[in-house]
Scaffold this active site. Structure first.
Site, PDB file in Angstrom:
ATOM      1  N   ALA A 100       9.289  -0.991 -11.884  1.00 25.31           N
ATOM      2  CA  ALA A 100       9.203  -0.029 -12.986  1.00 25.31           C
ATOM      3  C   ALA A 100      10.390   0.934 -12.939  1.00 25.31           C
ATOM      4  O   ALA A 100      11.001   1.160 -11.888  1.00 25.31           O
ATOM      5  CB  ALA A 100       7.893   0.744 -12.900  1.00 25.31           C
ATOM      6  N   SER A 101      10.714   1.505 -14.098  1.00 26.15           N
ATOM      7  CA  SER A 101      11.924   2.337 -14.208  1.00 26.15           C
ATOM      8  C   SER A 101      11.874   3.570 -13.316  1.00 26.15           C
ATOM      9  O   SER A 101      12.920   4.124 -12.969  1.00 26.15           O
ATOM     10  CB  SER A 101      12.136   2.758 -15.665  1.00 26.15           C
ATOM     11  N   ARG A 102      10.685   3.999 -12.910  1.00 27.59           N
ATOM     12  CA  ARG A 102      10.601   5.173 -12.027  1.00 27.59           C
ATOM     13  C   ARG A 102      10.980   4.835 -10.587  1.00 27.59           C
ATOM     14  O   ARG A 102      11.171   5.733  -9.761  1.00 27.59           O
ATOM     15  CB  ARG A 102       9.188   5.769 -12.073  1.00 27.59           C
ATOM     16  N   TYR A 103      11.088   3.535 -10.276  1.00 30.63           N
ATOM     17  CA  TYR A 103      11.411   3.114  -8.914  1.00 30.63           C
ATOM     18  C   TYR A 103      12.859   2.650  -8.756  1.00 30.63           C
ATOM     19  O   TYR A 103      13.297   2.388  -7.642  1.00 30.63           O
ATOM     20  CB  TYR A 103      10.491   1.980  -8.470  1.00 30.63           C
ATOM     21  N   THR A 104      13.591   2.496  -9.841  1.00 33.10           N
ATOM     22  CA  THR A 104      14.964   2.003  -9.756  1.00 33.10           C
ATOM     23  C   THR A 104      15.944   3.098 -10.160  1.00 33.10           C
ATOM     24  O   THR A 104      15.586   4.056 -10.857  1.00 33.10           O
ATOM     25  CB  THR A 104      15.190   0.776 -10.660  1.00 33.10           C
TER      26      THR A 104
END
Length: 441
Positions: A100-104
């Site tokens: 998910a974008s919050r992890y990358t």
């Protein structure tokens, strides 16, 4: 009402072609791709930032339709943006999706900045749905011809599938075109992890027309001693299931004559190992397995380079035309940059000359006033300095407002360095083609 439906459908189709499915001929980017690159440049030019921040800013400033995280993932996989974290992969039997974008996290690469962002303020900008955005990026090569994966899109009555090449090969082709096609023609090959088995004429057709088909063979490694075959690649656009569904190979799998193990990873790439399971007729089974796999991983790729131009016309564009068109646009952006820098240098020289003119009158007036300059004495002082220096009152006021008095008195007004810079810029402008080609080199 029924008569309005076809018109509305056609209007929607044109919107899809121009705004979503087809890249712009000038920079090789779809609008959402350009917006993601622009936002990454704005938000994460120098350091990694959370992907959610990049996509959120893109949605807030340019692209209100979605967060466009899928496009950011694609730009990272293409190598235009640098990523940290799990961005997924297309290796082996089951490709994996990104985290998910919050992890990358992501950051603009220096190579992309040098390729397309140094001249950004020297291209026309246009009104967008939200903030203004550039009509195109001033890139040396069309983005759709670079990267690691082919550009594709399905629009209203059109499907585009565009090959990509190494930048070194694109440079060779462009320089040959700019030379008036003198010398040996460089027939460059699309990037692929397969082996291209087509003739040079097929490759040349794609370059000169934008349409064509090439035949490719997937890469396999055969170990006769161990009766094992490792599949390392197959034609793009296919899933692994389509290879398994080739009837001869499927029969061998159903009969349990052979089996396979997926040992693909990020270090070794795709590696799917087929091995013979039965001891009886082992050599025969293995030979059939090798032949079946060779057939299954062979195929063709059909390209059709369809783009849109500034007038929103959808057309087939040759690779050659795109290269030269982008070069011309990049050249014009350089010309605007040089003219702008010359103008700024002229303004700086003029300002230095004015500073030199007012320095002594300013010193004399301040000495007479006891080095004091108050609000009440400002206007008559400006008039007096302007009269003594033979410079307009507006210029004197502007310089006094811009610089502190102490700095005005000690400012170095030697214009030699600026004059040298102006000569250098004018030389580059007069030899514009050489200046631009040196950047490509």
């Amino acid at each position: 009402m029924d008569r309005l439906v076809p018109h509305a459908y056609r209007k929607y189709g044109l919107y899809v072609n121009n705004f979503r499915a087809m890249p712009l001929k000038d920079d090789g980017l779809k609008p959402v791709e350009r917006r993601i690159l622009l936002t990454t440049f704005m938000v994460a030019k120098d350091s990694f930032k959370k992907s959610a921040r990049i996509t959120g800013t893109c949605m807030a400033k340019f692209h209100p339709h979605s967060d466009a995280y899928g496009t950011l993932v694609q730009m990272v996989k293409q190598g235009f943006i640098e990523g940290q974290g799990n961005w997924g992969n297309n290796l082996g039997v089951d490709p994996s999706g990104p985290a998910a974008s919050r992890y990358t996290e992501a950051k603009m690469t220096k190579e992309t900045i040098d390729m397309a962002f140094n001249l950004l303020k020297h291209v026309p900008w246009q009104e967008s749905e939200l903030d203004d955005e550039p009509e195109y990026l001033p890139t040396k090569y069309p983005f759709c011809l670079m990267g690691n994966e082919y550009t594709q899109g399905i629009g209203f009555g059109f499907r585009t599938y565009i090959p990509c090449y190494s930048k070194e090969d694109l440079k060779k082709r462009l320089f040959w075109l700019l030379s008036g096609k003198k010398g040996v023609e460089p027939i460059i090959e699309p990037i692929t992890d397969c082996k291209i088995v087509s003739k040079k004429e097929d490759l040349q057709t794609i370059l000169s027309t934008g349409k064509g088909k090439i035949d490719v063979n997937g890469v396999i490694s055969v170990s006769a001693a161990q009766c094992k075959v490792i599949v390392k690649s197959w034609p793009p656009g296919r899933r692994f299931e389509s290879i398994l569904n080739k009837i001869p190979l499927r029969k061998q799998l159903e009969n349990q004559d052979i089996g396979f193990i997926d040992s693909s990873n990020g270090q070794n790439g795709t590696a799917i190992m087929f091995s013979v399971l039965k001891q009886r007729n082992r050599d025969k089974i293995f030979k059939e397995c090798v032949d079946n796999i060779k057939d299954a991983v062979s195929g063709s790729i059909t390209f059709e380079t369809i783009t849109v131009d500034k007038q929103k016309r959808v057309e087939v564009t040759s690779i050659d035309e795109m290269l030269v068109n982008t070069y011309n646009i990049y050249t014009q952006a350089n010309k605007r940059m040089l003219v702008s820098e010359i103008d700024k240098t002229n303004d700086a020289i003029l300002e230095m000359n004015y500073l030199e003119k007012i320095k002594k009158p300013l010193t004399d007036v301040l000495s007479a006033q006891g080095s004091k300059l108050t609000k009440e004495s400002l206007t008559p002082t400006i008039k007096l300095i302007a009269s003594k220096a033979k410079v307009s009152e507006e210029i004197v006021k502007e310089l006094i407002t811009k610089y502190r008095i102490q700095r005005l008195l000690t400012f170095q007004t030697d214009t030699q360095e600026l004059n040298d810079k102006r000569v250098e810029l004018q030389t580059k402008l007069s030899t514009l083609d050489k200046f631009v080609l040196d950047q490509y080199r």
